[in-house]
Design a protein around this motif. Structure first.
Motif, mmCIF file in Angstrom:
data_model
loop_
_atom_site.group_PDB
_atom_site.id
_atom_site.type_symbol
_atom_site.label_atom_id
_atom_site.label_comp_id
_atom_site.label_asym_id
_atom_site.label_seq_id
_atom_site.Cartn_x
_atom_site.Cartn_y
_atom_site.Cartn_z
ATOM 1 N N GLU A 15 5.642 6.097 -3.210
ATOM 2 C CA GLU A 15 4.993 5.643 -1.981
ATOM 3 C C GLU A 15 3.703 6.424 -1.782
ATOM 4 N N SER A 80 -2.786 2.434 -2.086
ATOM 5 C CA SER A 80 -1.661 3.223 -1.603
ATOM 6 C C SER A 80 -0.442 2.328 -1.418
ATOM 7 N N HIS A 82 3.178 0.899 -0.407
ATOM 8 C CA HIS A 82 4.150 0.983 0.676
ATOM 9 C C HIS A 82 5.487 0.496 0.173
ATOM 10 N N SER A 84 7.297 -1.629 1.425
ATOM 11 C CA SER A 84 7.366 -3.086 1.593
ATOM 12 C C SER A 84 6.686 -3.849 0.457
ATOM 13 N N ASP A 85 5.976 -3.133 -0.432
ATOM 14 C CA ASP A 85 5.324 -3.800 -1.571
ATOM 15 C C ASP A 85 6.292 -4.079 -2.719
ATOM 16 N N SER A 111 10.499 6.388 -2.657
ATOM 17 C CA SER A 111 10.163 7.185 -1.469
ATOM 18 C C SER A 111 10.086 8.670 -1.803
#
Lengths: 111, 114
Positions: A15, A80, A82, A84-85, A111
């Motif tokens: 992340e 960058s 996330h 959610s990607d 994460s």
């Protein structure tokens, strides 16, 4: 034969790290190029497209891609990542009136 | 705003059975197409249509039939299901711009042939 090659069937990033998904195509004429995203158990959604004009194309969710004719490439990037990607990403090239898809790249975000 | 609607979402068939996958769009697009998605192979074009009454074969048409009687509907028929047809099927409806086509996809039909 017309083809689209996506290097790497799986890509894992942390992340906040840069996302780079690679796409190369075979074409002797300037193509129309697309990136689609597929979230689990859903259909494909258009991220961005190159048709004419500026070779750096911006899409949704902070993604962008650059058309490089000399390299026959259309790599997808995001500065960058996330969580959610996390999804599967498909590069597609229009040949005539048909879309030809790459095999897809599954992006995992740690994460 | 429904977009592209596919039914059913899931289906299990026995080998040799026939069935029709339904696809409807409400965007008044002339161009519609069917793809199958298999792991590691991306999406492969089965059949497509550039308008009502006009259909053509894609990359993997064997075992499938289509027809296009209206702009809105583009059903895909499996004539005699085989295990090799186990896949996820996507219907797409496309906007035709300045030479390019932009595809809008349905949610997919997950088909298992046993």
């Amino acid at each position: 034969a017309q083809s689209v090659t996506q290097l790497g069937s799986h890509v894992s990033v942390s992340e906040g790290a840069l996302v780079l998904l690679r796409c190369n195509y075979s074409s002797s004429v300037p193509p129309y190029l697309f990136w689609y995203v597929q979230y689990p158990n859903q259909g494909l959604q258009l991220l961005l497209k190159y048709t004419t004009g500026a070779t750096l194309v911006k899409g949704i969710n902070g993604f962008e891609a650059e058309f490089k004719k000399s390299e026959t490439s259309f790599h997808l990037t995001k500065p960058s990542a996330h969580m959610s990607d996390a999804a599967e990403y498909f590069c597609a090239v229009q040949y005539g009136n048909k879309l030809v898809f790459g095999a897809g790249t599954i992006l995992r975000v740690k994460s | 705003n429904a977009g592209v609607t596919q039914t059913p979402k899931f289906q299990v068939l026995k080998t040799g059975q026939s069935m029709t996958l339904q696809c409807a769009q409400d965007m008044n697009h002339e161009y519609m197409s069917w793809y199958r998605q298999d792991p590691g192979m991306g999406l492969r074009l089965i059949h497509y249509s550039v308008g009502a009454g006009i259909t053509d074969q894609g990359e993997v048409p064997n075992g499938y039939n289509v027809s296009r009687s209206t702009t809105e509907d583009f059903p895909l028929r499996l004539l005699s299901a085989a295990p090799s047809q186990t896949s996820v099927y996507f219907c797409a409806s496309s906007y035709v711009g300045q030479g390019y086509t932009e595809a809008f996809f349905g949610q997919g039909t997950r088909l298992t042939v046993v």
